[in-house]
Design a protein around this motif. Sequence first.
Motif, PDB file in Angstrom:
ATOM      1  N   LEU A  69      -1.248   8.936   7.624  1.00  0.00           N
ATOM      2  CA  LEU A  69      -1.697   9.389   6.315  1.00  0.00           C
ATOM      3  C   LEU A  69      -3.217   9.323   6.201  1.00  0.00           C
ATOM      4  O   LEU A  69      -3.872   8.569   6.912  1.00  0.00           O
ATOM      5  CB  LEU A  69      -1.072   8.523   5.207  1.00  0.00           C
ATOM      6  CG  LEU A  69       0.453   8.529   5.092  1.00  0.00           C
ATOM      7  CD1 LEU A  69       0.891   7.677   3.912  1.00  0.00           C
ATOM      8  CD2 LEU A  69       1.016   9.938   4.963  1.00  0.00           C
ATOM      9  N   ASP A  73      -5.020   7.814   4.105  1.00  0.00           N
ATOM     10  CA  ASP A  73      -5.272   6.736   3.155  1.00  0.00           C
ATOM     11  C   ASP A  73      -6.228   5.735   3.786  1.00  0.00           C
ATOM     12  O   ASP A  73      -6.918   6.054   4.762  1.00  0.00           O
ATOM     13  CB  ASP A  73      -3.946   6.078   2.737  1.00  0.00           C
ATOM     14  CG  ASP A  73      -3.137   5.570   3.929  1.00  0.00           C
ATOM     15  OD1 ASP A  73      -3.690   5.504   5.052  1.00  0.00           O
ATOM     16  OD2 ASP A  73      -1.955   5.219   3.754  1.00  0.00           O
ATOM     17  N   ASP A 117      -0.871   2.885   4.672  1.00  0.00           N
ATOM     18  CA  ASP A 117      -0.929   1.678   3.852  1.00  0.00           C
ATOM     19  C   ASP A 117       0.473   1.234   3.451  1.00  0.00           C
ATOM     20  O   ASP A 117       1.390   2.066   3.354  1.00  0.00           O
ATOM     21  CB  ASP A 117      -1.730   1.944   2.573  1.00  0.00           C
ATOM     22  CG  ASP A 117      -3.193   2.239   2.841  1.00  0.00           C
ATOM     23  OD1 ASP A 117      -3.685   1.854   3.918  1.00  0.00           O
ATOM     24  OD2 ASP A 117      -3.849   2.857   1.962  1.00  0.00           O
ATOM     25  N   GLU A 154       1.361   0.610   0.587  1.00  0.00           N
ATOM     26  CA  GLU A 154       1.673   1.301  -0.679  1.00  0.00           C
ATOM     27  C   GLU A 154       2.351   2.646  -0.443  1.00  0.00           C
ATOM     28  O   GLU A 154       3.039   3.164  -1.327  1.00  0.00           O
ATOM     29  CB  GLU A 154       0.396   1.520  -1.490  1.00  0.00           C
ATOM     30  CG  GLU A 154      -0.227   0.245  -2.006  1.00  0.00           C
ATOM     31  CD  GLU A 154      -1.049  -0.494  -0.961  1.00  0.00           C
ATOM     32  OE1 GLU A 154      -1.532  -1.607  -1.247  1.00  0.00           O
ATOM     33  OE2 GLU A 154      -1.233   0.051   0.155  1.00  0.00           O
ATOM     34  N   ARG A 202       1.823   6.153  -0.189  1.00  0.00           N
ATOM     35  CA  ARG A 202       1.709   7.069  -1.325  1.00  0.00           C
ATOM     36  C   ARG A 202       2.798   8.143  -1.415  1.00  0.00           C
ATOM     37  O   ARG A 202       3.222   8.481  -2.534  1.00  0.00           O
ATOM     38  CB  ARG A 202       0.329   7.735  -1.300  1.00  0.00           C
ATOM     39  CG  ARG A 202      -0.797   6.767  -1.624  1.00  0.00           C
ATOM     40  CD  ARG A 202      -2.123   7.473  -1.824  1.00  0.00           C
ATOM     41  NE  ARG A 202      -2.432   8.454  -0.798  1.00  0.00           N
ATOM     42  CZ  ARG A 202      -3.637   8.585  -0.259  1.00  0.00           C
ATOM     43  NH1 ARG A 202      -4.626   7.790  -0.633  1.00  0.00           N
ATOM     44  NH2 ARG A 202      -3.857   9.503   0.645  1.00  0.00           N
ATOM     45  N   PRO A 203       3.297   8.721  -0.301  1.00  0.00           N
ATOM     46  CA  PRO A 203       4.328   9.761  -0.465  1.00  0.00           C
ATOM     47  C   PRO A 203       5.609   9.264  -1.134  1.00  0.00           C
ATOM     48  O   PRO A 203       6.338  10.045  -1.731  1.00  0.00           O
ATOM     49  CB  PRO A 203       4.602  10.206   0.980  1.00  0.00           C
ATOM     50  CG  PRO A 203       3.347   9.874   1.720  1.00  0.00           C
ATOM     51  CD  PRO A 203       2.853   8.612   1.099  1.00  0.00           C
ATOM     52  N   LYS A 204       5.895   7.961  -1.007  1.00  0.00           N
ATOM     53  CA  LYS A 204       7.092   7.396  -1.635  1.00  0.00           C
ATOM     54  C   LYS A 204       6.708   6.071  -2.292  1.00  0.00           C
ATOM     55  O   LYS A 204       7.290   5.021  -2.004  1.00  0.00           O
ATOM     56  CB  LYS A 204       8.198   7.214  -0.609  1.00  0.00           C
ATOM     57  CG  LYS A 204       8.696   8.523   0.000  1.00  0.00           C
ATOM     58  CD  LYS A 204       9.843   8.309   0.961  1.00  0.00           C
ATOM     59  CE  LYS A 204      10.349   9.628   1.526  1.00  0.00           C
ATOM     60  NZ  LYS A 204      11.480   9.449   2.475  1.00  0.00           N
ATOM     61  N   ALA A 205       5.746   6.146  -3.186  1.00  0.00           N
ATOM     62  CA  ALA A 205       5.148   4.937  -3.759  1.00  0.00           C
ATOM     63  C   ALA A 205       6.139   4.109  -4.572  1.00  0.00           C
ATOM     64  O   ALA A 205       5.980   2.891  -4.688  1.00  0.00           O
ATOM     65  CB  ALA A 205       3.956   5.322  -4.631  1.00  0.00           C
ATOM     66  N   LYS A 206       7.173   4.729  -5.140  1.00  0.00           N
ATOM     67  CA  LYS A 206       8.084   3.971  -6.000  1.00  0.00           C
ATOM     68  C   LYS A 206       8.918   2.958  -5.220  1.00  0.00           C
ATOM     69  O   LYS A 206       9.520   2.052  -5.818  1.00  0.00           O
ATOM     70  CB  LYS A 206       8.999   4.914  -6.786  1.00  0.00           C
ATOM     71  CG  LYS A 206      10.058   5.619  -5.956  1.00  0.00           C
ATOM     72  CD  LYS A 206      10.961   6.449  -6.868  1.00  0.00           C
ATOM     73  CE  LYS A 206      12.080   7.127  -6.085  1.00  0.00           C
ATOM     74  NZ  LYS A 206      12.984   7.892  -6.992  1.00  0.00           N
ATOM     75  N   ALA A 236       7.475   1.159  -2.740  1.00  0.00           N
ATOM     76  CA  ALA A 236       6.486   0.261  -2.151  1.00  0.00           C
ATOM     77  C   ALA A 236       6.642  -1.160  -2.697  1.00  0.00           C
ATOM     78  O   ALA A 236       7.206  -1.366  -3.779  1.00  0.00           O
ATOM     79  CB  ALA A 236       5.086   0.803  -2.413  1.00  0.00           C
TER      80      ALA A 236
END
Length: 476
Positions: free
Chosen positions: A146, A148, A239, A241, A243-247, A249
């Motif tokens: 990513l 990031d 990371d 976190e 970001r593509p599937k942050a929920k 994390a």
Amino acid sequence: MSWALVLHVLIVTGFSLRILLREYLSPPARLAWFIVLIAVPYVGAVGYFLFGEADLGRKARQASAEIHESLRQRAEFVFRETAPIRSMIDALWLPAFSYAASINGFPPTQGNRATLLPDGEATCESMVADIDEATDHVHVLNYIWLEDRTGTAIAEALIRATQRGVVCRAIADGLGSRALIGSALWRRMQEAGVRLAVALPLNRPLRTILTSRIDVRNHRKITVIDGRVTYCGSRNVADPEFRPKAKFAPWVDIMVRFEGPVVAQNQLLFASDWRRATGEVLGPFQPLHGPDRPGFAAQVFGDGPTERHGATSQFFATAIACAHQKLTLSTPYFVPDTTVLDALISAGHRGVSVTLIFPKMNDSSFVAAASRSYYRRLLEAGCIIYEFTGGLLHAKTLTIDDGLCLIGSSNLDLRSFALNYENNILVQDQELTCNIARRQAEYMTQSDTVLLSDVLAWPFYKRIWHNVVATAGPIL
């Protein structure tokens, strides 16, 4: 007879014959496809056309066969001085190492050392520090890369290394890293002189659909620096976190930094993927440290859709059979074939303390449902199941009897067993095994215990849904 009926019969008959002609398709997978074809024939036919066969095409098969044979020959040359396997491996673990050696031709190597990294930030810092110290070459391969903090830090380290004369090569998967491949960061690496390649590119999607499956992927995570250090584990260049599937994390991963002769095996595995992606032959790669150096025994094995069918699931079943006292396993995706499932159940029945750790909230609801369809059988066999609540547990770990451990990219699902290119390192070492076991124990403290009474209390509609999804598991 109407044309619609004739077309219907031709479609169902044609695809049924195709399914019956596939020699390596398991009976449950055949049955699942037949059910789909009968229930929704047109949708089933399209689904089978798109996802039914992990075949990369005749030319790809020929190229992969040449690469596989070359890999074996080079492994025999590089490790020709390796001591006999029986002289370095405990008799308890000999079946696991012997089977792993049959996959790529990599023998166990002595004189290896390892450091279990504490978390994602420490992993990134360690990788960047090693890349900044590189003097000859850096090789990086990842399924997901990513743009990031972590992805940028690794890319900029490669750029710095290239600018001081180090040869840097990087491979990113065409699907998992598709956002990076079209990004400014990718162009910056390319313009700086980093040699880039895309594994299984998607630049010709129609051709990919017609000749293969779009979800056949290179899921490996390999980093090699100067042939002296390699990293292996579950972490992508991303990371926690994610970001593509942050929920879901944080994504909780595990990584190990290795030194020793096993580095050359990961190097050869990277070289095989580089050749598959670019046609360029790399090497030779010689171990920098001989077997006389203090350290433990370890070996790499990699698998993929162009390797021997069933190799990874058969390896796991062999390793599970080696357990005498306890076995602990963590994986985010648990949709095993009957070979692995029966091995775990058998271990539980013969008195082995089998502990399984899965994420409570999975980024794939289908995988979560399929996984839970196996809970009752596992719990009735005496296995202990934990569901991790501290994020998405993405770590793929296996520890056996405080002496044998496995670290790598393979999940316990049919995708890792049949569709993805994966890489793992098998280790005989009490210290590393106990360190990973302690990490597994940390996962358990952040988990809910699943009891048999809980599973028996699930409402009937939930059990039906789990079993329906599991029935389709062989074709997911």
